[in-house]
Design a protein around this motif. Sequence first.
Motif, mmCIF file in Angstrom:
data_model
loop_
_atom_site.group_PDB
_atom_site.id
_atom_site.type_symbol
_atom_site.label_atom_id
_atom_site.label_comp_id
_atom_site.label_asym_id
_atom_site.label_seq_id
_atom_site.Cartn_x
_atom_site.Cartn_y
_atom_site.Cartn_z
ATOM 1 N N ASN A 80 0.813 -1.216 0.000
ATOM 2 C CA ASN A 80 0.000 0.000 0.000
ATOM 3 C C ASN A 80 0.845 1.262 0.000
ATOM 4 O O ASN A 80 0.300 2.373 0.057
ATOM 5 N N GLY A 81 2.164 1.096 -0.031
ATOM 6 C CA GLY A 81 3.066 2.240 -0.052
ATOM 7 C C GLY A 81 3.361 2.821 1.312
ATOM 8 O O GLY A 81 3.980 3.889 1.405
ATOM 9 N N GLN A 82 2.947 2.168 2.394
ATOM 10 C CA GLN A 82 3.276 2.636 3.742
ATOM 11 C C GLN A 82 4.695 2.212 4.096
ATOM 12 O O GLN A 82 5.110 1.078 3.829
ATOM 13 N N VAL A 83 5.436 3.130 4.709
ATOM 14 C CA VAL A 83 6.852 2.927 5.006
ATOM 15 C C VAL A 83 7.076 3.043 6.508
ATOM 16 O O VAL A 83 6.476 3.894 7.167
ATOM 17 N N VAL A 84 7.953 2.200 7.045
ATOM 18 C CA VAL A 84 8.344 2.323 8.449
ATOM 19 C C VAL A 84 9.855 2.383 8.564
ATOM 20 O O VAL A 84 10.585 1.923 7.685
ATOM 21 N N GLY A 85 10.309 2.965 9.670
ATOM 22 C CA GLY A 85 11.735 3.073 9.936
ATOM 23 C C GLY A 85 11.983 3.829 11.215
ATOM 24 O O GLY A 85 11.197 3.737 12.158
ATOM 25 N N GLU A 86 13.076 4.592 11.221
ATOM 26 C CA GLU A 86 13.468 5.367 12.403
ATOM 27 C C GLU A 86 13.925 6.755 11.991
ATOM 28 O O GLU A 86 14.404 6.955 10.886
ATOM 29 N N SER A 87 13.822 7.686 12.927
ATOM 30 C CA SER A 87 14.291 9.044 12.673
ATOM 31 C C SER A 87 14.796 9.692 13.949
ATOM 32 O O SER A 87 14.302 9.418 15.040
ATOM 33 N N ASP A 88 15.795 10.574 13.779
ATOM 34 C CA ASP A 88 16.189 11.452 14.874
ATOM 35 C C ASP A 88 15.089 12.479 15.098
ATOM 36 O O ASP A 88 14.444 12.941 14.155
ATOM 37 N N THR A 89 14.891 12.844 16.345
ATOM 38 C CA THR A 89 13.920 13.876 16.686
ATOM 39 C C THR A 89 14.619 15.230 16.800
ATOM 40 O O THR A 89 15.841 15.331 16.617
ATOM 41 N N VAL A 90 13.860 16.259 17.096
ATOM 42 C CA VAL A 90 14.392 17.621 17.187
ATOM 43 C C VAL A 90 15.554 17.669 18.171
ATOM 44 O O VAL A 90 15.466 17.145 19.284
ATOM 45 N N GLY A 91 16.648 18.278 17.755
ATOM 46 C CA GLY A 91 17.822 18.377 18.606
ATOM 47 C C GLY A 91 18.646 17.116 18.650
ATOM 48 O O GLY A 91 19.645 17.047 19.366
ATOM 49 N N ASN A 92 18.235 16.100 17.883
ATOM 50 C CA ASN A 92 18.917 14.792 17.864
ATOM 51 C C ASN A 92 19.037 14.191 19.254
ATOM 52 O O ASN A 92 19.978 13.444 19.558
ATOM 53 N N SER A 93 18.071 14.531 20.108
ATOM 54 C CA SER A 93 18.113 14.038 21.483
ATOM 55 C C SER A 93 17.639 12.604 21.592
ATOM 56 O O SER A 93 17.908 11.931 22.587
ATOM 57 N N ALA A 94 16.924 12.118 20.581
ATOM 58 C CA ALA A 94 16.405 10.757 20.630
ATOM 59 C C ALA A 94 16.149 10.271 19.222
ATOM 60 O O ALA A 94 16.057 11.044 18.267
ATOM 61 N N ARG A 95 16.041 8.971 19.085
ATOM 62 C CA ARG A 95 15.644 8.352 17.829
ATOM 63 C C ARG A 95 14.354 7.601 18.075
ATOM 64 O O ARG A 95 14.203 6.923 19.090
ATOM 65 N N THR A 96 13.425 7.714 17.137
ATOM 66 C CA THR A 96 12.111 7.137 17.361
ATOM 67 C C THR A 96 11.608 6.439 16.107
ATOM 68 O O THR A 96 12.044 6.728 14.991
ATOM 69 N N ALA A 97 10.685 5.493 16.297
ATOM 70 C CA ALA A 97 10.095 4.769 15.176
ATOM 71 C C ALA A 97 9.095 5.659 14.447
ATOM 72 O O ALA A 97 8.419 6.470 15.058
ATOM 73 N N PHE A 98 9.005 5.468 13.106
ATOM 74 C CA PHE A 98 8.040 6.265 12.356
ATOM 75 C C PHE A 98 7.217 5.420 11.400
ATOM 76 O O PHE A 98 7.610 4.329 10.987
ATOM 77 N N LEU A 99 6.079 5.980 11.025
ATOM 78 C CA LEU A 99 5.240 5.479 9.937
ATOM 79 C C LEU A 99 5.084 6.597 8.925
ATOM 80 O O LEU A 99 4.693 7.713 9.281
#
Length: 375
Positions: free
Chosen positions: A272-291
């Motif tokens: 369906n074209g949905q993608v998952v992965g990870e990203s740094d958050t603002v300030g690179n203080s954390a990395r979080t899962a994304f959709l």
Amino acid sequence: MSIKITSIMALVATLACLTHTPAYAVGNFYTIKDLGAIGDGTLSWASGINQNGQVVGHNYASHAFLYSNGSIGDLGTLGGGYSDAYGINGSGQVVGGAYTAGNAARTAFLYSNGTMSSLGTLGGTNSAAYSINNNGQVVGEANTAVYNSCCSFTSHAFLYSNNVMTDLGTFGGSDSRAFGINNSGQIVGGAFTADNTAYHAFLFSNGAMSDLGTFGGTRSEAFGINSNGQVVGIAQSLDNTAYHAFLYSNGTMSNLGTLGGTNSFAISINNNGQVVGESDTVGNSARTAFLYSNGAMSDLNSLLNQGSGWTLLEANGINDLGQIVGMGTINGQSHAYLMTPTAVPVPAAAWLFGSGLLGMAGFVRKCTTRLETRK
């Protein structure tokens, strides 16, 4: 962002603008299941999911596991101490890497009908399998018999089909590896160019390896491909200071951005074209899962009940039902999870309109991705 409606025309214009804003309202759109961990119960990691909701990964004891029909099973090893599972197809066949007796070598395995079998190498010592399609074709990386300049075996992407392991080669450089294969036999991964100064994502189709390019930098790598030939992965920026998640579709590589930080990594894409992965958050203080869905990148944590107790760090697989697997923390421990959608996330404007909160349009746009290949 604050909006004051002063006229019907302003209302119409505002709603039109918000409707096209790729952000989602926070809400409980998913349930989440803790897959626990075999062994002491403190660690597990999920890497793949099939259309039936079966999940694979590894546990605290560093053994591959298969979660199926509500229970988790240890797949064992090839005689050594460790194994990891990375991919599973619709028939429940699992692939990964496992150590042999004495931990002398780690080789690609196929787990089928209750038995783990070694797929061998390309002449060297080690190999690992990362993906399997519904035709039983397997891709990964395997050592060749050739030593590189660092006095270790080179490693090449392979296709294992009809009991034969085939070397897919490189772009002329020393190494390559394959991470994904769809049911049409299209393969994605990464390979060094001729002078070994650049490493580029590739699409292998109809017997040829095509370079997918970068965002101007020297490195990119592809990790997932769906049945429509859409590819996801990571690519460096022009100055090589950042990796961003990409979606390659119809010959174009699009930057999916981040969730406000420097880097993002796209790992898996469904049909369906949905993608998952990870990203740094603002300030690179954390990395979080994304959709990433419908043109918007959302922090997966924002789609859970706020009282769930989870902090989702990685999203590594998504099936066509929208079920997502990865790793997060719960009660101070790192566990594999399985998320199942209970409702379709609604664009923020529609949520605000339905709630009557026309004077409040505060929402955060998020973007994300990441790669971590475990060997």
